[in-house]
Design an enzyme around this catalytic site. Sequence first.
Site, PDB file in Angstrom:
ATOM      1  N   THR A  73       0.854  -1.199   0.000  1.00  0.00           N
ATOM      2  CA  THR A  73       0.000   0.000   0.000  1.00  0.00           C
ATOM      3  C   THR A  73       0.884   1.241   0.000  1.00  0.00           C
ATOM      4  O   THR A  73       0.669   2.171  -0.792  1.00  0.00           O
ATOM      5  CB  THR A  73      -0.942  -0.008   1.219  1.00  0.00           C
ATOM      6  OG1 THR A  73      -1.796  -1.148   1.114  1.00  0.00           O
ATOM      7  CG2 THR A  73      -1.795   1.243   1.293  1.00  0.00           C
ATOM      8  N   ASN A 153      -6.322  -9.783  -6.921  1.00  0.00           N
ATOM      9  CA  ASN A 153      -6.397 -10.451  -5.625  1.00  0.00           C
ATOM     10  C   ASN A 153      -7.672 -11.258  -5.444  1.00  0.00           C
ATOM     11  O   ASN A 153      -7.692 -12.254  -4.735  1.00  0.00           O
ATOM     12  CB  ASN A 153      -6.257  -9.431  -4.491  1.00  0.00           C
ATOM     13  CG  ASN A 153      -7.062  -8.180  -4.722  1.00  0.00           C
ATOM     14  OD1 ASN A 153      -6.966  -7.542  -5.768  1.00  0.00           O
ATOM     15  ND2 ASN A 153      -7.890  -7.812  -3.758  1.00  0.00           N
ATOM     16  N   GLN A 181       0.074  -9.900  -5.891  1.00  0.00           N
ATOM     17  CA  GLN A 181      -0.500 -11.262  -5.895  1.00  0.00           C
ATOM     18  C   GLN A 181       0.246 -12.192  -6.827  1.00  0.00           C
ATOM     19  O   GLN A 181       0.167 -13.412  -6.673  1.00  0.00           O
ATOM     20  CB  GLN A 181      -1.991 -11.212  -6.281  1.00  0.00           C
ATOM     21  CG  GLN A 181      -2.864 -10.525  -5.260  1.00  0.00           C
ATOM     22  CD  GLN A 181      -2.965 -11.289  -3.936  1.00  0.00           C
ATOM     23  OE1 GLN A 181      -2.638 -12.470  -3.834  1.00  0.00           O
ATOM     24  NE2 GLN A 181      -3.425 -10.610  -2.901  1.00  0.00           N
ATOM     25  N   GLY A 202       5.396  -8.321   1.521  1.00  0.00           N
ATOM     26  CA  GLY A 202       5.945  -9.451   2.253  1.00  0.00           C
ATOM     27  C   GLY A 202       4.916 -10.489   2.677  1.00  0.00           C
ATOM     28  O   GLY A 202       5.117 -11.693   2.518  1.00  0.00           O
ATOM     29  N   HIS A 203       3.769 -10.003   3.219  1.00  0.00           N
ATOM     30  CA  HIS A 203       2.861 -10.980   3.835  1.00  0.00           C
ATOM     31  C   HIS A 203       2.061 -11.812   2.838  1.00  0.00           C
ATOM     32  O   HIS A 203       1.384 -12.759   3.221  1.00  0.00           O
ATOM     33  CB  HIS A 203       1.930 -10.312   4.863  1.00  0.00           C
ATOM     34  CG  HIS A 203       0.867  -9.427   4.293  1.00  0.00           C
ATOM     35  ND1 HIS A 203      -0.465  -9.729   4.387  1.00  0.00           N
ATOM     36  CD2 HIS A 203       0.932  -8.248   3.637  1.00  0.00           C
ATOM     37  CE1 HIS A 203      -1.180  -8.754   3.829  1.00  0.00           C
ATOM     38  NE2 HIS A 203      -0.357  -7.846   3.370  1.00  0.00           N
ATOM     39  N   THR A 241      14.434   4.728   9.852  1.00  0.00           N
ATOM     40  CA  THR A 241      15.317   3.577  10.068  1.00  0.00           C
ATOM     41  C   THR A 241      14.644   2.326   9.531  1.00  0.00           C
ATOM     42  O   THR A 241      13.466   2.072   9.816  1.00  0.00           O
ATOM     43  CB  THR A 241      15.625   3.439  11.574  1.00  0.00           C
ATOM     44  OG1 THR A 241      16.215   4.659  12.002  1.00  0.00           O
ATOM     45  CG2 THR A 241      16.574   2.280  11.844  1.00  0.00           C
ATOM     46  N   CYS A 327      -9.670  -6.725   2.246  1.00  0.00           N
ATOM     47  CA  CYS A 327      -9.939  -5.386   2.751  1.00  0.00           C
ATOM     48  C   CYS A 327     -11.419  -5.150   2.989  1.00  0.00           C
ATOM     49  O   CYS A 327     -11.787  -4.262   3.716  1.00  0.00           O
ATOM     50  CB  CYS A 327      -9.407  -4.349   1.780  1.00  0.00           C
ATOM     51  SG  CYS A 327      -7.698  -4.633   1.415  1.00  0.00           S
TER      52      CYS A 327
HETATM   53  N1  PLP Z   1      -2.333  -4.926  -4.057  1.00  0.00           N
HETATM   54  C1  PLP Z   1      -2.976  -6.102  -4.028  1.00  0.00           C
HETATM   55  C2  PLP Z   1      -3.370  -6.755  -5.318  1.00  0.00           C
HETATM   56  C3  PLP Z   1      -3.291  -6.702  -2.810  1.00  0.00           C
HETATM   57  O1  PLP Z   1      -3.942  -7.870  -2.793  1.00  0.00           O
HETATM   58  C4  PLP Z   1      -2.925  -6.040  -1.611  1.00  0.00           C
HETATM   59  C5  PLP Z   1      -3.313  -6.600  -0.289  1.00  0.00           C
HETATM   60  O2  PLP Z   1      -4.417  -7.061  -0.079  1.00  0.00           O
HETATM   61  C6  PLP Z   1      -2.227  -4.827  -1.697  1.00  0.00           C
HETATM   62  C7  PLP Z   1      -1.960  -4.305  -2.938  1.00  0.00           C
HETATM   63  C8  PLP Z   1      -1.771  -4.094  -0.456  1.00  0.00           C
HETATM   64  O3  PLP Z   1      -0.669  -4.778   0.099  1.00  0.00           O
HETATM   65  P1  PLP Z   1      -0.196  -4.522   1.626  1.00  0.00           P
HETATM   66  O4  PLP Z   1      -1.103  -5.347   2.475  1.00  0.00           O
HETATM   67  O5  PLP Z   1       1.233  -4.997   1.664  1.00  0.00           O
HETATM   68  O6  PLP Z   1      -0.284  -3.081   1.893  1.00  0.00           O
END
Ligand code: PLP
Length: 387
Positions: A73, A153, A181, A202-203, A241, A327
């Site tokens: 994001t 996603n 994704q 990362g996640h 940092t 989300c």
């Molecule tokens: N872009 C896509 C396609 C995503 O699926 C997501 C997370 O759901 C994001 C951006 C945002 O990523 P982050 O959770 O690392 O901010």
Amino acid sequence: MTEPRIYMDHNATSPVRPEAARAVARALVRGGNPSSVHAEGRKARALIEEAREQIAALVGGQARNVVFTSGATEALNLALTPGLQAGNDSRPWCLFVSATEHAAVLSGHRFPAESVEKVPVGADGLIDLTALAQALDTHPASRPLLALQLANNESGVIQPVAEAAKLVHARDGLLVCDAVQAAGKIPVDIFMLGADLMAVSGHKIGGPAGSGALVFASEAVHIAAPMVRGGGQERGVRSGTENMPGIAGFAAAATAVKAALNSEAARLAVLRDRLEAGLALLGATVFGASAPRLPNTTFFAAPWIKAGTTLISLDLQGFAVSGGSACFSGKVKQSHVLEAMGVGPDIVEGILRVSLGWTTREDDIEKFLEAARRLHSNTAAGKTLAA
Ligand code: PLP
């Protein structure tokens, strides 16, 4: 004995890989500030620079062009700015976004609303390249910046990023690719895709949440107005940092997903196909089925799914799946992705997303299908009683 839970929501967050957890722990113990000149600082710096190489390798980029952020994001917020600089073209930017972008892109961020134009997708979820070319030509006084995700996603649909990039570059524009994704699920190469900037997280690959990166294809693109200002870390684009444990875990996950990419993609595609074959017998319709899709994602509608209750029922039975994008979970609201694909609001109640990943086993698919069959027959029994 309670049954182990079955996690099938990897597109929301993929469980942390053991390699990543170990790397986080090592970095925490190592400590040090990468900007310090003493031995501890130099060790911390070495860790960050090694991680930069690992993230670059994931997307086929160059380590010196990787900027670490707090997630995708932030990376996308950073990239989508009228303050982008590249070459001598002095026209103001006009931002084009595909209609199925993640919320992190759709709002256009630092662009005023009137400088953001949505480009439609077809019923298959693929961007309409003819509409894109037309849209690009309607603003000759502006320089185009296109934000196009590599994979969605919700639906897993893979966009023709390289073709879109050609259209944008022919008009001296730039392409920002959200590869969140796609990274770790299909091969990603920033140069082959023609992306000028790319965001990764990362996640989504088994690293820690709160880690991510913006990758530049070259030094020729600059961000004149960084969002986070301060000590000038990350070549002045993202001060603060560095989150060393997060970066170390992200990099370890990147190396692990890259090493297993081809075998995992093939393994998950087999499981996904088995799941979809089973769901088809239960009257399910898979969104984006005719388009190229990620090997791990099934986004589908079926008459036996009831928003709210089905998710809770599956959760109580031990399955973690999603009703839409992470989300928006918890809110029963038409997904903007389906709306863009022309799906009517009447089926908003009956949709699930199952996204597989490194923890998924063959048996999980069978168990999920058994649960789906139960939901299906309960609905059928309910209908018979009501009739
Ligand atoms: N872009 C896509 C396609 C995503 O699926 C997501 C997370 O759901 C994001 C951006 C945002 O990523 P982050 O959770 O690392 O901010």
